[in-house]
Write a protein that holds these residues in place. Structure first.
Motif, PDB file in Angstrom:
ATOM      1  N   ARG A 158       1.401  -0.491  -0.032  1.00 28.85           N
ATOM      2  CA  ARG A 158      -0.076   0.154   0.065  1.00 28.85           C
ATOM      3  C   ARG A 158       0.840   1.620  -0.103  1.00 28.85           C
ATOM      4  NH1 ARG A 158      -3.194  -3.061   3.880  1.00 28.85           N
ATOM      5  NH2 ARG A 158      -1.866  -1.630   5.550  1.00 28.85           N
ATOM      6  N   ALA A 159       1.989   1.436   0.767  1.00 28.24           N
ATOM      7  CA  ALA A 159       2.723   2.335   0.854  1.00 28.24           C
ATOM      8  C   ALA A 159       2.774   2.860  -0.692  1.00 28.24           C
ATOM      9  CB  ALA A 159       4.196   2.063   2.237  1.00 28.24           C
ATOM     10  N   VAL A 160       4.005   1.486  -1.160  1.00 28.18           N
ATOM     11  CA  VAL A 160       4.828   1.914  -2.667  1.00 28.18           C
ATOM     12  C   VAL A 160       3.965   2.315  -3.548  1.00 28.18           C
ATOM     13  CG1 VAL A 160       5.909   0.348  -4.300  1.00 28.18           C
ATOM     14  CG2 VAL A 160       5.987   0.003  -1.873  1.00 28.18           C
ATOM     15  N   LEU A 161       2.438   1.813  -2.733  1.00 27.03           N
ATOM     16  CA  LEU A 161       1.029   2.540  -4.379  1.00 27.03           C
ATOM     17  C   LEU A 161       1.054   3.278  -4.375  1.00 27.03           C
ATOM     18  CD1 LEU A 161      -1.108  -1.291  -4.643  1.00 27.03           C
ATOM     19  CD2 LEU A 161       1.041  -0.123  -6.431  1.00 27.03           C
ATOM     20  N   GLU A 162       1.281   3.883  -2.777  1.00 26.44           N
ATOM     21  CA  GLU A 162       0.352   5.432  -2.708  1.00 26.44           C
ATOM     22  C   GLU A 162       1.500   6.432  -2.950  1.00 26.44           C
ATOM     23  OE1 GLU A 162      -1.391   8.759  -1.732  1.00 26.44           O
ATOM     24  OE2 GLU A 162      -2.216   6.670  -1.580  1.00 26.44           O
ATOM     25  N   HIS A 163       3.376   6.165  -2.892  1.00 25.60           N
ATOM     26  CA  HIS A 163       3.811   6.715  -3.484  1.00 25.60           C
ATOM     27  C   HIS A 163       3.658   6.660  -5.080  1.00 25.60           C
ATOM     28  CE1 HIS A 163       8.852   6.985  -3.775  1.00 25.60           C
ATOM     29  NE2 HIS A 163       8.791   7.063  -5.048  1.00 25.60           N
ATOM     30  N   GLU A 164       3.053   5.684  -5.841  1.00 25.52           N
ATOM     31  CA  GLU A 164       3.592   5.976  -7.104  1.00 25.52           C
ATOM     32  C   GLU A 164       2.119   7.101  -7.130  1.00 25.52           C
ATOM     33  OE1 GLU A 164       6.084   5.262  -8.539  1.00 25.52           O
ATOM     34  OE2 GLU A 164       6.682   3.863  -7.388  1.00 25.52           O
ATOM     35  N   ARG A 165       0.864   6.962  -6.931  1.00 26.45           N
ATOM     36  CA  ARG A 165      -0.293   7.875  -6.740  1.00 26.45           C
ATOM     37  C   ARG A 165       0.333   9.201  -7.045  1.00 26.45           C
ATOM     38  NH1 ARG A 165      -2.891   3.290  -3.719  1.00 26.45           N
ATOM     39  NH2 ARG A 165      -3.988   2.268  -5.385  1.00 26.45           N
ATOM     40  N   ARG A 218       6.981   3.123   8.874  1.00 27.68           N
ATOM     41  CA  ARG A 218       8.075   1.515   8.522  1.00 27.68           C
ATOM     42  C   ARG A 218       7.651   0.509   7.621  1.00 27.68           C
ATOM     43  NH1 ARG A 218       7.670  -0.072  14.107  1.00 27.68           N
ATOM     44  NH2 ARG A 218       4.787   0.272  14.136  1.00 27.68           N
ATOM     45  N   ALA A 219       6.083   0.906   6.833  1.00 30.06           N
ATOM     46  CA  ALA A 219       5.952  -0.260   6.032  1.00 30.06           C
ATOM     47  C   ALA A 219       6.748   0.059   4.836  1.00 30.06           C
ATOM     48  CB  ALA A 219       4.507  -0.448   5.980  1.00 30.06           C
ATOM     49  N   LEU A 220       6.664   1.610   4.587  1.00 32.10           N
ATOM     50  CA  LEU A 220       7.323   2.129   3.665  1.00 32.10           C
ATOM     51  C   LEU A 220       8.860   1.932   2.917  1.00 32.10           C
ATOM     52  CD1 LEU A 220       8.035   3.234   1.299  1.00 32.10           C
ATOM     53  CD2 LEU A 220       7.134   5.455   1.994  1.00 32.10           C
ATOM     54  N   VAL A 221       9.541   2.049   4.449  1.00 37.78           N
ATOM     55  CA  VAL A 221      11.243   2.187   4.587  1.00 37.78           C
ATOM     56  C   VAL A 221      11.334   0.573   3.795  1.00 37.78           C
ATOM     57  CG1 VAL A 221      12.914   1.923   6.774  1.00 37.78           C
ATOM     58  CG2 VAL A 221      11.663   3.674   6.656  1.00 37.78           C
ATOM     59  N   SER A 222      11.085  -0.358   4.232  1.00 39.07           N
ATOM     60  CA  SER A 222      11.193  -1.624   4.502  1.00 39.07           C
ATOM     61  C   SER A 222      11.046  -2.041   3.325  1.00 39.07           C
ATOM     62  CB  SER A 222      10.554  -3.153   5.689  1.00 39.07           C
ATOM     63  OG  SER A 222       8.739  -2.337   5.639  1.00 39.07           O
ATOM     64  N   GLU A 249      17.243   7.813   4.499  1.00 39.07           N
ATOM     65  CA  GLU A 249      17.162   8.460   6.139  1.00 39.07           C
ATOM     66  C   GLU A 249      17.252   9.649   6.507  1.00 39.07           C
ATOM     67  OE1 GLU A 249      21.378  11.844   6.646  1.00 39.07           O
ATOM     68  OE2 GLU A 249      21.591   9.736   5.152  1.00 39.07           O
ATOM     69  N   VAL A 250      15.678  10.325   4.917  1.00 38.11           N
ATOM     70  CA  VAL A 250      15.497  11.578   4.870  1.00 38.11           C
ATOM     71  C   VAL A 250      14.129  10.750   6.138  1.00 38.11           C
ATOM     72  CG1 VAL A 250      13.674  12.908   4.403  1.00 38.11           C
ATOM     73  CG2 VAL A 250      15.676  12.963   3.584  1.00 38.11           C
ATOM     74  N   LEU A 251      13.242   9.765   5.220  1.00 38.29           N
ATOM     75  CA  LEU A 251      12.154   9.192   6.299  1.00 38.29           C
ATOM     76  C   LEU A 251      12.669   9.018   7.353  1.00 38.29           C
ATOM     77  CD1 LEU A 251      11.081   6.400   3.703  1.00 38.29           C
ATOM     78  CD2 LEU A 251       9.871   8.616   4.317  1.00 38.29           C
ATOM     79  N   ARG A 252      13.655   8.076   8.394  1.00 35.73           N
ATOM     80  CA  ARG A 252      13.833   8.253   9.620  1.00 35.73           C
ATOM     81  C   ARG A 252      14.079   9.136  11.007  1.00 35.73           C
ATOM     82  NH1 ARG A 252      18.260   3.721   8.730  1.00 35.73           N
ATOM     83  NH2 ARG A 252      16.905   1.852   8.098  1.00 35.73           N
ATOM     84  N   ASP A 253      14.158  10.756   9.903  1.00 38.24           N
ATOM     85  CA  ASP A 253      14.030  12.612  10.291  1.00 38.24           C
ATOM     86  C   ASP A 253      12.291  12.396  10.981  1.00 38.24           C
ATOM     87  OD1 ASP A 253      14.287  14.494  12.247  1.00 38.24           O
ATOM     88  OD2 ASP A 253      14.916  15.375   9.662  1.00 38.24           O
ATOM     89  N   THR A 254      11.978  12.365  11.582  1.00 34.82           N
ATOM     90  CA  THR A 254      10.711  13.386  12.002  1.00 34.82           C
ATOM     91  C   THR A 254      10.514  14.611  12.553  1.00 34.82           C
ATOM     92  OG1 THR A 254      10.351  12.245  14.556  1.00 34.82           O
ATOM     93  CG2 THR A 254      10.181  10.460  12.520  1.00 34.82           C
ATOM     94  N   GLY A 255      11.873  14.970  12.000  1.00 31.01           N
ATOM     95  CA  GLY A 255      11.255  16.480  12.741  1.00 31.01           C
ATOM     96  C   GLY A 255      10.376  17.385  11.941  1.00 31.01           C
ATOM     97  N   ARG A 256      10.382  18.686  12.169  1.00 34.93           N
ATOM     98  CA  ARG A 256       9.261  19.535  11.631  1.00 34.93           C
ATOM     99  C   ARG A 256       9.919  20.415  10.752  1.00 34.93           C
ATOM    100  NH1 ARG A 256       3.490  19.888  12.610  1.00 34.93           N
ATOM    101  NH2 ARG A 256       2.983  18.145  13.465  1.00 34.93           N
ATOM    102  N   HIS A 257      11.387  20.913  11.532  1.00 32.48           N
ATOM    103  CA  HIS A 257      12.151  21.951  10.413  1.00 32.48           C
ATOM    104  C   HIS A 257      11.535  23.025   9.736  1.00 32.48           C
ATOM    105  CE1 HIS A 257      15.492  18.567  11.289  1.00 32.48           C
ATOM    106  NE2 HIS A 257      14.239  17.442  10.097  1.00 32.48           N
ATOM    107  N   ARG A 258      10.460  23.734  10.447  1.00 26.89           N
ATOM    108  CA  ARG A 258       9.838  24.453  10.014  1.00 26.89           C
ATOM    109  C   ARG A 258      10.672  25.957  10.261  1.00 26.89           C
ATOM    110  NH1 ARG A 258       4.956  24.358  13.679  1.00 26.89           N
ATOM    111  NH2 ARG A 258       3.999  22.135  13.232  1.00 26.89           N
ATOM    112  N   ALA A 259      11.336  26.361  10.540  1.00 24.53           N
ATOM    113  CA  ALA A 259      12.448  27.480  10.638  1.00 24.53           C
ATOM    114  C   ALA A 259      13.352  27.417   9.329  1.00 24.53           C
ATOM    115  CB  ALA A 259      13.211  27.101  11.733  1.00 24.53           C
ATOM    116  N   GLN A 260      14.087  25.707   9.363  1.00 23.74           N
ATOM    117  CA  GLN A 260      14.816  25.406   7.902  1.00 23.74           C
ATOM    118  C   GLN A 260      13.633  26.169   6.718  1.00 23.74           C
ATOM    119  OE1 GLN A 260      16.997  22.511   7.414  1.00 23.74           O
ATOM    120  NE2 GLN A 260      16.737  21.762   5.503  1.00 23.74           N
ATOM    121  N   ALA A 261      12.703  25.567   6.925  1.00 21.34           N
ATOM    122  CA  ALA A 261      12.130  25.718   5.892  1.00 21.34           C
ATOM    123  C   ALA A 261      11.340  27.156   5.452  1.00 21.34           C
ATOM    124  CB  ALA A 261      10.416  25.112   6.180  1.00 21.34           C
TER     125      ALA A 261
END
Length: 292
Positions: A158-165, A218-222, A249-261
């Motif tokens: 499901r994660a892979v198909l949503e990625h493509e969609r 985690r499903a998408l990472v795996s 590496e980006v997927l494992r980073d769950t921070g918002r990083h609003r200041a950087q954005a």
């Protein structure tokens, strides 16, 4: 005379050193939407600065009396360079768009011949795990292999198909096409290769972000790890590729990083505004001066 020099220097900076530096600023991937706008602003500003340098030099020479023969020659040369740059961009855009659309149309036709359709997804009888999408104005395709269906757990699939969609919804193919046009028009003179590669990574990161918003991170990472080594056909957008390590590496980073954005968005706006101000304001001043 200062405006053409500034614009020329700016076009060189935006075409070479800045893309090179941005491609090594990997932390930008933590804010992919803002980073994408930064890359697009940099590319557009480089084109505007290059065109503006030639046009402003030509008008500067012709609008300031007295006009000598040398001024006419310089203006003609500057105008010719501007025409060449514009022509290369238009020709590259035509060829790139035509080639991609022809390639994708043929691939969709071949997929339709050999694949079975299961819930809107084209399934190939293939032993290698693949998952990719083929964009198209008249109909897109999401393609997976039988090996992908058997190898991935339901949540991973499901994660892979949503990625493509998400690729298809956001029309990431058009973003990649724009940078492919620049790379084809000026492959040696500018750092278009670095820009193109980083934008390819960013569109995958953006699709990953869209997939985890409605699924399991985690499903998408795996799933990415399980599909590592697979590649999409030319012209398609695939879930896997050479950027898997960076994306995980980006997927494992769950921070918002609003200041950087926010900072990146301000930088993108400043980069895009600078050549516009350097061209428009001096031209308006010259027009007012010439009308007096």
């Amino acid at each position: 005379m200062l405006t053409p020099v500034l614009l020329g220097a700016l076009s060189v900076l935006l075409a070479g050193p800045l893309p090179w530096a941005l491609s090594r600023w990997t932390a930008l991937r933590r804010t992919p939407a803002a980073a994408m706008l930064l890359w697009q602003s940099t590319a557009l500003a480089a084109v505007l600065a290059a065109l503006g340098a030639g046009l402003s030099l030509a008008t500067d020479r012709l609008w300031q009396p007295p006009v000598a023969v040398g001024d006419v020659a310089v203006a003609a040369l500057a105008g010719a360079v501007t025409v060449v740059v514009t022509a290369r961009l238009l020709l590259s855009g035509h060829r790139t768009g035509t080639d991609l659309r022809r390639m994708r149309r043929r691939h969709r036709e071949r997929v339709d011949l050999v694949a079975r359709v299961d819930d809107g997804v084209s399934v190939l009888e293939h032993d290698l795990p693949v998952a990719y999408c083929v964009p198209g104005m008249s109909g897109s395709r999401i393609v997976v292999s039988r090996s992908t269906l058997t190898r991935l757990a339901p949540a991973e699939l499901r994660a892979v198909l949503e990625h493509e969609r998400s690729h298809l919804r956001a029309r990431h193919d058009l973003v990649l096409e724009a940078f492919a046009v620049l790379h084809r028009a000026f492959p040696r003179w500018v750092a278009s290769g670095a820009a193109r590669h980083e934008v390819e990574v960013l569109v995958e990161v953006l699709a990953d972000r869209a997939a985890v918003r409605s699924g399991d991170r985690r499903a998408l990472v795996s799933a990415l790890v399980a599909l590592a080594g697979a590649s999409a056909p030319e012209g398609a957008l695939g879930s896997t590729g050479s950027s898997i390590a960076a994306r995980v590496e980006v997927l494992r980073d769950t921070g918002r990083h609003r200041a950087q954005a926010a900072a990146v968005l301000v930088l993108a706006g400043a980069i895009l505004a600078l050549p516009t101000l350097l061209v428009v304001l001096p031209w308006l001043g010259s027009l007012r001066h010439a009308s007096l």
